[in-house]
Write an enzyme that holds these catalytic residues in place. Structure first.
Site, PDB file in Angstrom:
ATOM      1  N   ARG A 175      66.478  61.042  74.819  1.00  0.00           N
ATOM      2  CA  ARG A 175      66.199  60.313  76.039  1.00  0.00           C
ATOM      3  C   ARG A 175      65.037  61.077  76.676  1.00  0.00           C
ATOM      4  NH1 ARG A 175      70.432  59.073  80.902  1.00  0.00           N
ATOM      5  NH2 ARG A 175      69.464  60.957  81.715  1.00  0.00           N
ATOM      6  N   LYS A 195      75.613  58.544  90.746  1.00  0.00           N
ATOM      7  CA  LYS A 195      74.850  57.321  90.438  1.00  0.00           C
ATOM      8  C   LYS A 195      75.707  56.132  90.023  1.00  0.00           C
ATOM      9  CE  LYS A 195      73.855  58.666  85.698  1.00  0.00           C
ATOM     10  NZ  LYS A 195      72.991  59.521  84.874  1.00  0.00           N
TER      11      LYS A 195
HETATM   12  C1  LIG Z   1      73.786  60.504  84.595  1.00  0.00           C
HETATM   13  C2  LIG Z   1      73.271  61.881  84.341  1.00  0.00           C
HETATM   14  C3  LIG Z   1      74.155  62.965  84.384  1.00  0.00           C
HETATM   15  C4  LIG Z   1      75.645  62.801  84.589  1.00  0.00           C
HETATM   16  O1  LIG Z   1      76.232  62.315  83.418  1.00  0.00           O
HETATM   17  P1  LIG Z   1      77.813  62.188  83.262  1.00  0.00           P
HETATM   18  O2  LIG Z   1      78.017  61.877  81.837  1.00  0.00           O
HETATM   19  O3  LIG Z   1      78.247  61.101  84.188  1.00  0.00           O
HETATM   20  O4  LIG Z   1      78.390  63.507  83.644  1.00  0.00           O
HETATM   21  C5  LIG Z   1      73.617  64.226  84.198  1.00  0.00           C
HETATM   22  N1  LIG Z   1      72.295  64.411  83.988  1.00  0.00           N
HETATM   23  C6  LIG Z   1      71.434  63.392  83.939  1.00  0.00           C
HETATM   24  C7  LIG Z   1      69.990  63.668  83.699  1.00  0.00           C
HETATM   25  C8  LIG Z   1      71.882  62.101  84.121  1.00  0.00           C
HETATM   26  O5  LIG Z   1      71.013  61.085  84.069  1.00  0.00           O
END
Ligand SMILES: *Cc1c(COP(=O)(O)O)cnc(C)c1O
Length: 362
Positions: free
Chosen positions: A135, A40
């Protein structure tokens, strides 16, 4: 490509060989754990996704449907996990584009089931629980009712239970919260009478638990973006696992390079962003301005590749640097390079002003 694109624009360069290397090193440090590699921060770059898969990730994770669409349009056929739950009205898109999504609202799951029926396609749901980061995710007490409601749905599979940590509340993964995740997974297996395919123990921040041998054995998947792409431990931002720290760099051309005093002259008010800046008097110094600004990346998030260069600050379009310690002042049009942190990477990929270049795997 228009000449202007390569000559005067800031350029983000992704070394796909380094991304693939980082993915494969992360995978090899996580025995027994499926790595879902998260694209992302690169706006769903198919090149980056392919390099992560080549490094041994079993699936890709994305938070935005537009990005999943981009990956699919480029021919990515690997399973994709939608990390941010859709709204119920986007359930059809979610089912069409992603094999699995992370869900915490029954109304959305019911919409996914209806979409699955319409499209004659099965969709996997990972039930998200909130274990303190605040979150996404339901409070654990609501999980049994959620499972009981999802089980009878005929076009969905409840494939896992997951948690996200170190995102909003900055909560560190530990034996307590991940132990609770493992216990909740076992509860769900008792309720449904079958094993759960996935117990998803978080993001990059959970890697350390595996490395030090404290990860509950039941956790069998992590969703990892930043550590693969930037090479750092996200709890400390220190280098991790001997990974490449410069898989992603940004360069921007110099548009001015002159000797100036280090203290502004005149009466000081607010800068362009409403801050009252403070300056140290280091005498006359050679300064360079690069064609990159806050519209592209926060200057605090840029580390010059050459340690003799110092970032002084930026306005919306000008990055101001101290280059006094360079033996030779940079020429106009010459590019200076930086390693962006996560926030800067996110913004650089999102900025339409920044050109993106992917170098093929070595
Ligand atoms: C963005 C995200 C991740 C990845 O996070 P990193 O810190 O970049 O490894 C994993 N799970 C969810 C739900 C996310 O939104």
């Amino acid at each position: 490509m228009h000449r202007r694109d390569t000559l005067t624009k800031a350029i983000v360069t992704v070394d796909l060989g380094k991304v693939r290397d980082n993915a494969s090193r992360v995978v090899s440090h996580l025995p027994g754990i499926d790595v879902i590699a998260v694209t992302k921060v690169t706006c769903g770059s198919p090149e980056v996704g392919a390099a992560m898969l080549a490094g041994g990730a079993v699936a890709l994770g994305e938070s935005r449907l537009e990005n999943v669409e981009r990956l699919r349009a480029a021919g990515v056929t690997a399973p994709i996990w939608l990390l941010r739950a859709p709204t119920p009205d986007l359930a059809g898109e979610a089912v069409r584009l992603a094999e699995i999504s992370l869900e915490s609202e029954l109304e959305t799951v019911v919409a996914l089931d209806r979409a699955g029926e319409r499209q004659s396609r099965r969709h996997g749901v990972v039930a998200m629980v909130d274990l303190g980061d605040l979150r996404e995710g339901m409070v654990p007490a609501h999980l049994p009712a959620f499972v009981a409601a999802v089980e009878p749905l005929r076009h969905l599979d409840l494939v896992g239970v997951g948690v996200n940590l170190t995102c909003y509340g900055a909560i560190v993964p530990d034996e307590d919260n991940l132990g609770r995740l493992a216990a909740l997974g076992a509860d769900v297996e008792r309720l449904t009478g079958r094993p759960l395919r996935y117990l998803s123990g978080g993001n990059s921040g959970s890697i350390g638990m595996v490395i030090c041998g404290r990860m509950p054995a039941a956790v069998n998947t992590l969703r990892i973006g930043e550590t693969i792409l930037l090479g750092v431990d996200t709890l400390t931002r220190e280098p991790a696992l001997d990974l490449h720290l410069d898989a992603i760099t940004v360069s921007a051309p110099v548009i001015e390079c002159q000797l100036k005093p280090s203290l502004p002259i005149g009466t000081s008010a607010q800068d362009a962003f409403g801050n009252r800046p403070a300056f140290a008097d280091r005498g006359e110094r050679r300064r360079a301005i690069c064609a990159l600004g806050r519209q592209d990346a926060p200057p605090e998030g840029l580390r010059p590749l050459d340690p003799r260069v110092r970032v002084l600050g930026a306005s919306s379009d000008h990055l101001i640097l101290d280059v006094e310690d360079l033996e030779r002042p940079p020429a106009l049009g010459e590019s200076l390079a930086f390693v962006p942190n996560y926030a800067a990477t996110l913004q650089l990929f999102t900025s339409p002003y920044v050109h993106k270049v992917f170098t093929p795997p070595a």
